[in-house]
Design an enzyme around this catalytic site. Structure first.
Site, PDB file in Angstrom:
ATOM      1  CG  ASP A   1      -3.534   4.032   4.035  1.00 48.89           C
ATOM      2  OD1 ASP A   1      -4.558   3.807   4.717  1.00 48.89           O
ATOM      3  OD2 ASP A   1      -3.288   3.440   2.972  1.00 48.89           O
TER       4      ASP A   1
ATOM      5  CE  LYS B   1      -8.848  -3.945   4.523  1.00 46.75           C
ATOM      6  NZ  LYS B   1      -8.984  -5.132   3.677  1.00 46.75           N
TER       7      LYS B   1
ATOM      8  CD1 TRP C   1      -1.913  -2.331   1.837  1.00 40.33           C
ATOM      9  CD2 TRP C   1      -2.914  -1.437   0.055  1.00 40.33           C
ATOM     10  NE1 TRP C   1      -2.858  -3.226   1.393  1.00 40.33           N
ATOM     11  CE2 TRP C   1      -3.489  -2.712   0.306  1.00 40.33           C
ATOM     12  CE3 TRP C   1      -3.386  -0.687  -1.024  1.00 40.33           C
ATOM     13  CZ2 TRP C   1      -4.505  -3.236  -0.494  1.00 40.33           C
ATOM     14  CZ3 TRP C   1      -4.399  -1.216  -1.812  1.00 40.33           C
ATOM     15  CH2 TRP C   1      -4.952  -2.471  -1.544  1.00 40.33           C
TER      16      TRP C   1
END
Lengths: 267, 267
Positions: free
Chosen positions: B79, B103, B18
């Site tokens: 993030d 999530k 990511w």
């Protein structure tokens, strides 16, 4: 960003709120040739535009095209956010059609893009990945985690539309529902439709009261019997009845009965 | 696009999948100074960067920061997509924190951005409205029609977290759950964790089998008893157990029991 392909201009038809939002957004990336009015035969394109963008149904103004406008040789790009799945249309006439889901297609969360294959690619280098059609095609629309529950519900809606008789039936119902209300408004001397007859929307029906002092009373009394969200957008004023696929005929009937009673009471 | 404020560079820490996705995206808009490795004391910033971006938890590699890294005087942008709402953190240390919801925060559909007020404004002119923080603040996050059902469910999740004891309790549970599995893996000579101990994720626990020929058998047999989605990302191989807030202790216990039985059977 996806469609300019090195060109520096695009044509945008201005028929109202969403048209203006689209053309203002486009001005970040290219010169915009604004085409005025709903009569497509009079649109003055230069021929250097990468495409011609229009909005099929303007929810706030209650404006809708009832045939595909003249493209003047340009690729047609159409925002069908508020009327996709409400009638059949010849998709081969379009370079690109896009729509959000939350009118006729299900709950909010999805955006649908139907784009001619040869137009995918050669995006501007500044195109965010989340706006890049090449990436979305390459990942089969799952570059990001999609909004699964909205996808699922839109699937159920599509099945429901098929079961009910398909897009022709949705169109028949929409016209029947809307025309009842337009006919009542036109026959009344208390209510007025501000939209030209040939461009009246099947989805969103704005109307004004003869006595605008009574607007709030109209809203209060209609809400009291379960007729809600009838206030027109502040840029237009008056009232607006939005009637998408999910609205039964009985909804239009109830509104008309209330409007008649309100008119009788006030006249 | 929102944070450069006329600067032409940004620093991006690379700790995995990511991180790389974020820095590749940033390269569309500025020069990227890639900071290698997880030891923030060694990051070589130039000081000309508009901000320093890092990913708090890498789902694929199973890497997580367990304290806020050194910022070297730059604005920290983080993030937290895969671990927001799993532990308390000092939000005042950050210029911007962002996360998707799917999530720990609820179903897919929401993106949360927490941004210091003085950083809103002066976006690049090419910033799409849908990515423009000024517009979203001005419209109270309702510039577009928001994904209402996802918002609603995230609200319920937040209430649930509070009722269960809050973020400290979520953190305690996450550590307890993950450490059980790490302890089992470390005590085993059949399974191995590829992640340095001080950066092991509480959310995503990758592990490999001594005998990689048995990977598919492991997946088949675990799935047969309801332990699903254990296949590691193809870029890493092996297995990965993802255990977010919603995973009860019993989930970790069941996985460990299965892993023990599989090891006994194969050894």
């Amino acid at each position: 960003m996806n469609l300019l392909k090195g060109k520096t201009a695009a044509a945008y038809v201005d028929t109202g709120h969403w048209s203006k939002a689209a053309l203002e957004e486009a001005r970040k990336y290219c010169d915009v040739n604004v085409l005025e009015g709903a009569d497509s035969s009079k649109w003055a394109v230069t021929g250097n535009e990468a495409y011609l963008h229009y909005v099929d149904n303007e929810t706030i103004g209650g404006f809708e095209f009832h045939s595909i406008p003249e493209s003047h040789g340009l690729d047609l790009v159409c925002d069908m956010s508020s009327n996709l799945l409400s009638r059949p249309f010849d998709v081969s006439k379009f370079a690109l059609v896009y729509a959000c889901a939350q009118k006729n297609l299900g709950p909010v969360g999805n955006t649908i893009v139907i784009v001619r294959s040869d137009l995918i690619g050669d995006e501007m280098p500044i195109t965010p990945s989340m706006c890049n059609y090449s990436i979305f095609r390459g990942k089969q629309s799952m570059y990001n985690t999609p909004v699964t529950y909205s996808w699922y519900l839109s699937g159920l809606i599509c099945e429901w539309v098929k079961e009910e008789g398909g897009l022709l039936e949705m169109d028949r119902r929409a016209k029947h529902r809307a025309n009842k209300l337009y006919d009542f408004i036109d026959a009344s001397d208390y209510y007025t439709s501000p939209v030209e007859i040939q461009f009246r929307s099947r989805m969103n029906i704005p109307f004004t009261l003869k006595n605008t002092d009574k607007n709030q009373l109209f809203l209060d009394e209609s809400a009291a019997i379960g007729l809600i969200n009838l206030k027109g957008h502040r840029s237009v004023g008056g009232m607006r009845a939005s009637m998408y696929n999910a609205m039964p005929d009985a909804g239009a009937d109830a509104l008309i009965a209330f409007m008649q009673a309100f008119q009788d009471q006030q006249s």
